[in-house]
Design an enzyme around this catalytic site. Structure first.
Site, mmCIF file in Angstrom:
data_model
loop_
_atom_site.group_PDB
_atom_site.id
_atom_site.type_symbol
_atom_site.label_atom_id
_atom_site.label_comp_id
_atom_site.label_asym_id
_atom_site.label_seq_id
_atom_site.Cartn_x
_atom_site.Cartn_y
_atom_site.Cartn_z
ATOM 1 C CB SER A 10 -11.481 8.612 12.154
ATOM 2 O OG SER A 10 -11.230 9.762 12.905
ATOM 3 C CG ASP A 66 -12.225 10.821 16.886
ATOM 4 O OD1 ASP A 66 -11.410 10.803 17.828
ATOM 5 O OD2 ASP A 66 -11.877 10.811 15.692
ATOM 6 C CG ASP A 105 -9.130 7.780 15.514
ATOM 7 O OD1 ASP A 105 -10.081 8.573 15.620
ATOM 8 O OD2 ASP A 105 -8.141 8.003 14.784
ATOM 9 C CG ASP A 136 -7.731 11.451 15.727
ATOM 10 O OD1 ASP A 136 -8.957 11.418 15.965
ATOM 11 O OD2 ASP A 136 -7.267 11.330 14.576
HETATM 12 MG MG MG Z 1 -10.222 10.416 14.619
#
Ligand code: MG
Length: 452
Positions: A99, A243, A245, A247
């Site tokens: 993340s 970010d 990843d 999300d």
């Molecule tokens: Mg994330």
């Protein structure tokens, strides 16, 4: 050499590659997860960081060794894995991503067949199998098969644009110009592609999908300088950053000012509640601006513990329409119950189009709070100090209402203060939010001094 780092939490396992996290651990977690699920197929995806390919091969080895078939969806946002699990009727999913953590970190996030984070009970079972190494290895002719599917980003985008809360025609009419900074992470392809389908003129910075984080990857104002400059240079309507990843989403307004990641959720909540009445669930670290906006739209508001799994659990319990985490993590459960920067970006653009104002002016219409989020290393006697802090809180803050579900959160006349230890790092986090900048500054300094 520094002390090895491997952290287990409700969101999975996370560590420093080569010093705590290695392919043997990852393969064993793959075998443990597959042994827990017994049979069927599992979706595996990853963010673009440099260690992703090594981690991917290791986790696939573990899964197939216990007879699990793997669908490799490649480099995708975490929410894409969640959507693919449901779309393929898989029995689970794994996303390889640390993340917002820097490059030396990597991690595994586990999802059950609902495409949501595994429950705490499932996580306990997974760790028991891992610790006892009670893997259900299969003979040579029963190991799992691996297939690759490269079209899940496209499917994710199409599903996002089919969400009824997004006023696609209004967005298209505005012909927005948007700068995207995906920090070369898993949002590099997904975010620009989706925006183009909304008629947006997209300017891409750090969208090469290489996993080379050219700046600190967490999308918070201090890391968005390059995006700020680009928005001004290209005279864009706004800038968006996710970010690694993808999300979480943060924004920079048309003047090049970061509006703070909290307001992504505030605007998304505003947009959804414009079209439908329903309940809102946010976590205990989320700005009161979101609560205020939700209440103004006639929504009930419930607070959950921090962590996506906790938010989602409460969303189901309260049958929430919208919610998420103030760190830029928007969750629309009728779409899928996980944080998603694509739905966040689409909802924010829809809100901008419907309100017909530049982003900076739209922000002016929102409740104004001054928020400082800080973190500091945990001291040995942290727990004892926390007890002492609670005893003395009245002197510092006046009359308070205390919530003990996640660290300590004190609500008082002018705002709130939260002190909690991190789920993912050996630190504590402090958030101070009040209606006065000087008060927020002063309280932050006083609390940090108390705990250091
Ligand atoms: Mg994330």
């Amino acid at each position: 050499m520094a002390k090895p780092v491997l952290i287990k939490s409700t969101s999975g396992i996370r560590g420093i590659v080569g010093n705590g996290l290695d392919p043997i651990i990852v393969t064993r977690y793959g075998a443990a997860f597959g042994s827990m699920l017994k049979s069927g197929k599992v979706v595996v995806g990853r963010d673009s960081r440099i260690t992703g390919d090594m981690m991917m091969r290791a986790v696939i080895s573990g899964l197939t060794s216990v007879g699990i078939d793997v669908v490799d969806v490649g480099i995708v946002p975490t929410p894409t894995v969640e959507i693919a699990v449901k779309g393929l009727k898989a029995i689970g999913g794994v996303c390889i991503t640390a993340s917002h953590n820097p490059s030396q970190w990597n991690a595994l996030k586990f999802f059950n067949k609902t495409g949501e984070f595994i429950t705490p009970a499932e996580y306990t079972r997974l760790n028991n199998i891992f610790e006892k190494q009670s893997f259900l290895y299969k003979p040579y002719n029963k190991i799992g098969k691996v297939t690759e599917q490269a079209d899940w980003i496209e499917k994710h985008i199409n599903k996002t644009l089919a969400v009824k809360f997004i006023n696609i025609q209004a967005v298209k009419r505005k012909k927005f110009k948007v700068v995207v900074d995906a920090v070369n992470g898993a949002g590099s392809i997904a975010l620009p592609q989706m925006l183009k389908k909304l008629g947006v003129k997209v300017i891409e910075i750090n969208c090469d999908n290489s996993g080379k984080f050219v700046h600190e990857p967490e999308p918070i104002p201090k890391n968005l300088k390059q995006l700020q400059r680009a928005v001004k240079k290209y005279k864009a309507d706004l800038g968006v950053a996710c970010d690694p990843d993808a999300d979480r989403l943060a924004m920079v307004d048309e003047k090049g000012q970061p509006i703070g990641e909290e307001l992504t959720l505030t605007l998304a909540v505003k947009e959804v509640l414009r079209k439908k009445k329903g309940t809102t669930v946010i976590n205990l670290s989320t700005s009161k601006a979101t609560e205020d906006i939700a209440r103004m739209s006639g929504s009930k508001v419930f607070y959950s513990k921090v962590g996506e799994a906790n938010v989602v659990q409460m969303m189901h319990a309260k049958k929430a329409l919208i919610g998420g985490e103030g760190n830029g993590g928007v969750i629309l459960p009728s779409f899928h119950a996980g944080r998603d920067s694509l739905i966040a970006a689409a909802l924010v653009l829809s809100c901008l189009a419907n309100e017909n104002k530049p982003l900076s002016e739209l922000v002016e219409t929102l409740p104004k709070y001054y928020t400082i989020k800080t973190k500091a290393a945990l001291q040995n006697n942290f727990k004892a100090r926390l007890v002492k802090f609670e005893k003395g809180a009245g002197k510092l803050l006046g009359k308070t209402k205390i919530d003990r579900r996640d660290g300590l959160r004190f609500d008082f006349a002018d705002g709130w203060v939260q002190v909690r230890t991190s789920n993912t790092e050996p630190i504590f986090r402090l958030i101070v939010e009040t209606n006065d900048q000087k008060l927020t500054d002063r309280l932050t300094k006083q609390v940090i001094k108390f705990f250091s």
